[in-house]
Write an enzyme that holds these catalytic residues in place. Sequence first.
Site, PDB file in Angstrom:
ATOM      1  CD  GLU A  12      -2.630   1.136   2.666  1.00  0.00           C
ATOM      2  OE1 GLU A  12      -2.939   0.046   3.206  1.00  0.00           O
ATOM      3  OE2 GLU A  12      -2.910   2.228   3.172  1.00  0.00           O
TER       4      GLU A  12
ATOM      5  NE  ARG B 151      -0.666   8.087   5.551  1.00  0.00           N
ATOM      6  CZ  ARG B 151      -0.688   7.264   6.580  1.00  0.00           C
ATOM      7  NH1 ARG B 151       0.252   7.310   7.497  1.00  0.00           N
ATOM      8  NH2 ARG B 151      -1.656   6.397   6.686  1.00  0.00           N
TER       9      ARG B 151
ATOM     10  CE  LYS C 139      -6.784   2.290   7.332  1.00  0.00           C
ATOM     11  NZ  LYS C 139      -5.566   2.792   6.707  1.00  0.00           N
TER      12      LYS C 139
HETATM   13  C1  3PG Z   1      -2.781   3.676   8.124  1.00  0.00           C
HETATM   14  O1  3PG Z   1      -2.980   4.615   7.384  1.00  0.00           O
HETATM   15  O2  3PG Z   1      -3.178   2.557   7.832  1.00  0.00           O
HETATM   16  C2  3PG Z   1      -2.142   3.917   9.439  1.00  0.00           C
HETATM   17  O3  3PG Z   1      -1.596   5.177   9.527  1.00  0.00           O
HETATM   18  C3  3PG Z   1      -1.150   2.896   9.798  1.00  0.00           C
HETATM   19  O4  3PG Z   1      -1.023   2.936  11.157  1.00  0.00           O
HETATM   20  P1  3PG Z   1       0.345   2.531  11.845  1.00  0.00           P
HETATM   21  O5  3PG Z   1       1.330   3.574  11.405  1.00  0.00           O
HETATM   22  O6  3PG Z   1       0.042   2.581  13.311  1.00  0.00           O
HETATM   23  O7  3PG Z   1       0.709   1.171  11.368  1.00  0.00           O
END
Ligand code: 3PG
Length: 211
Positions: free
Chosen positions: A42, A46, A130
């Site tokens: 994925e 960002r 999700k």
């Molecule tokens: C996402 O967008 O899925 C999350 O920001 C991931 O969360 P994590 O950084 O705690 O794994």
Amino acid sequence: MSDSLFSILRGAPVVPLVQSDDPEEAVAISKALLAGGLNVLEVVLRTDKAFECLEAVAKAYPAAHVGAGTVLNAEQARKAIDHGATFIVSPGLDDGVVNVAKENKMHVLPGIATATELQRAWNMGLRAVKCFPAGVVGGPKMIKALSSAFRDMEFMPTGGVNPNTLADYLAVPSVLACGGSWLTPKDAIASGDFGKITELAKEALVIASKA
Ligand code: 3PG
């Protein structure tokens, strides 16, 4: 719609986040993850060059499933698909994003954090979402509780998942896969330690195989 995505996730139920502002670096991160056995990646929107990163990874690894994450609106969803995304992940549930994915016959995993959002997703015809931020909103217990009402829904918990909690999530039958950034630590990327990323990917698969 490629159901091979879900079959792959059933065998290797971990979706790493690839975050970079440099397409070459995004490819290097992806290479390390693939070397560790993770084929569903994925690339998160960002950074300023996120779309370029997505395109570079999708072109470099056409046999992998390269999706776009942190997709916030329909326009980003369209742009992600134009840049090679083969699935879409969102932090929340947005009609525009879901519709673009549906129009393109593409899997979409929008984020839900409440039963109301999950019910909306279910009524939109979705059968996989999700759960975000999973660690904050209730973790495996919450997903178990939601699953008793939504018996045909599958979940990808993300947000706070790590090697210590991965097995507990994967032990919930309705959990399709777990996503997270723990597999691609910023310090390893900054120091060029891509071997660490491969190790973390392998470790996650060992945990998954026992769960
Ligand atoms: C996402 O967008 O899925 C999350 O920001 C991931 O969360 P994590 O950084 O705690 O794994």
